[in-house]
Structures are given as structure tokens and as C-alpha cells.
Design an enzyme around this catalytic site. Structure first.
Site, PDB file in Angstrom:
ATOM      1  N   LYS A 103       0.921  -1.118  -0.061  1.00 29.22           N
ATOM      2  CA  LYS A 103       0.065  -0.078  -0.037  1.00 29.22           C
ATOM      3  C   LYS A 103       0.905   1.392  -0.212  1.00 29.22           C
ATOM      4  CE  LYS A 103      -4.126   1.288   2.531  1.00 29.22           C
ATOM      5  NZ  LYS A 103      -4.539   1.684   3.901  1.00 29.22           N
ATOM      6  N   HIS A 105      -0.390   4.578   0.295  1.00 31.72           N
ATOM      7  CA  HIS A 105      -0.949   5.714   0.794  1.00 31.72           C
ATOM      8  C   HIS A 105      -1.435   5.408   2.436  1.00 31.72           C
ATOM      9  CE1 HIS A 105      -4.233   3.174  -0.744  1.00 31.72           C
ATOM     10  NE2 HIS A 105      -4.956   3.669   0.279  1.00 31.72           N
TER      11      HIS A 105
END
Ligand code: OMP
Length: 214
Positions: A103, A105
């Protein structure tokens, strides 16, 4: 075989997690039995399952700091084990899991839950040829954790890449023990003992002749 191992086999058969037939494994081997941990699919089943994992882990006497559940199947297994360790054994142990997709963000990173450090127990479902567990070792390697053991439900007692069992290879290559709730030999002796399942014993013995190790 201990009582809890027999109970575990009966529980897995009742939940249809252990099935007999013809199954193609990840390794390409054709197996007369299959263990599908994804079929422990109710709250009650997960609660019981966690207790079996926690019991086997405590019985092993291995010291550890954290449970790690590799995505995807290891995640609910590590969770259920952590809950059972707390409720049944008074041990409040941190646990975490990895994301398969990194991921970029929000909180970022690919580990969710406690930070992956200390002596880690890798909680997974099954080891056959040992490919899956090697992938997990690569996830742990860059972290601050050191594998303390691998904990699985079923040790299929099969050859790995050479003549040793996949488990012996893992123990040798990573210098850690592998703990299981049951092994193929327990399942086979259960099947041989029980009238209703005895018909499946010859195929399992033949499979063990071909791919098994003692
Ligand atoms: P290896 O990577 O060969 O050790 O196979 C382990 C993986 O195979 C497990 O994590 C499962 O995804 C799958 N598997 C089962 O779930 N149950 C079995 O009885 C056999 C296998 C398998 O394909 O070998």
C-alpha cells in the site's frame, strides 16, 4: 496420538476440512486426501480451531514474542490463535499479518497489526512440499523479527525438494522447528482405526509410499 489430536481430526472431518477423493496439490502431486483450512467457516469453528493451535503451541514449550499470519490463509489462523492464547492461557501476545499488495497511501507499509519484531511464530495451514513456507520466510527476512517456529495444523510428511521431508528441509535451512497439531501418521492411524473411514487407508498408504517420508 494425544486425545486433543484425535479430537482435532474428528472436528476437521465433521467440518469437511479433511476430505478424501482425488486432489491435485500445489506441487502437482495427486493426493487421496486434502485439508482445506478455509472450511473452518463459522465463529464456533474458528474459536475451537484457535484453541487447538494455542494448545499445540503451548505444549511445544517454544518461546516467542509475536504471532505472524501470512496472507491470506494465515491471517484468521494467527488471529484465532492469539485470541485463544489470551482466553485459555492468560498470554496477551501481539500478532500481525502482511498485505499481499503493498500500500502506498494511508498508513503505508505491508504489515498490519503489531510491528513485526522479536521471536515470531509463523502461523499457517499446511506444509506439503514446502514452497509456501519459503515464500513467508522472504517476507520476514527484511523485518526486525526472527522466526522462532512455524506452526501449522497438518504436517503432510512429504518429500520436499530432495529426499528429506519438506519440514526437515525447512528446519535445516532456517534452523527453526515446525510444530503441527497433527501429522499424516496421526490421520492414517485414525482412518485405520475407524470402520467408517477404513476404506480410504489403502490409497493414503500408497500415496505415502510415493511421496512420504518417515
Ligand atoms: P506447499 O507449498 O507445497 O508446502 O503446499 C502448502 C500449501 O498447499 C498450503 O498452504 C495450501 O495452500 C495448499 N494445500 C492445502 O491447503 N491442503 C492440502 O492438503 C494440501 C495443499 C497442497 O496443495 O499441497
Amino acid at each position: 496420538m494425544f486425545d486433543y489430536q484425535r479430537e482435532f481430526i474428528e472436528f476437521a472431518l465433521q467440518q469437511e476440512v479433511i476430505r478424501f477423493g482425488e486432489f491435485t496439490l500445489k506441487s502437482g502431486r495427486k493426493s487421496p486426501y486434502f485439508f482445506n483450512a478455509g472450511l473452518f467457516k463459522t465463529g464456533e469453528a474458528m474459536s475451537k480451531l484457535g484453541k487447538f493451535y494455542a494448545q499445540a503451541l503451548v505444549n511445544s514449550g517454544i518461546e516467542f514474542d509475536i504471532l505472524f499470519g501470512p496472507a491470506y490463509k494465515g491471517i484468521p489462523l494467527a488471529t484465532a490463535t492469539a485470541v485463544a492464547l489470551s482466553e485459555q492461557h492468560g498470554r496477551n501476545v501481539p500478532w500481525c499479518f502482511n498485505r499481499k499488495e503493498v500500500k502506498d497511501h494511508g498508513e503505508g507499509g505491508n504489515i498490519v497489526g503489531a510491528s513485526l519484531e522479536g521471536r515470531a511464530i509463523i502461523v499457517d495451514d499446511v506444509i506439503s512440499a514446502g514452497t509456501a513456507v519459503r515464500e513467508v520466510m522472504q517476507i520476514i527476512e527484511p523485518s526486525d523479527a526472527k522466526p522462532a517456529a512455524v506452526m501449522i495444523a497438518l504436517d503432510r510428511q512429504e518429500k520436499g525438494q530432495g529426499e528429506l521431508s519438506a519440514i526437515q528441509e525447512v528446519e535445516r535451512d532456517f534452523d527453526i522447528p515446525v510444530i503441527s497439531i497433527i501429522k499424516l501418521k496421526d490421520l492414517l492411524s485414525y482412518v485405520e482405526d475407524e470402520e467408517a473411514f477404513r476404506q480410504f487407508a489403502p490409497a493414503i498408504r500408497a500415496y505415502r509410499e510415493q511421496y512420504g517420508v518417515e
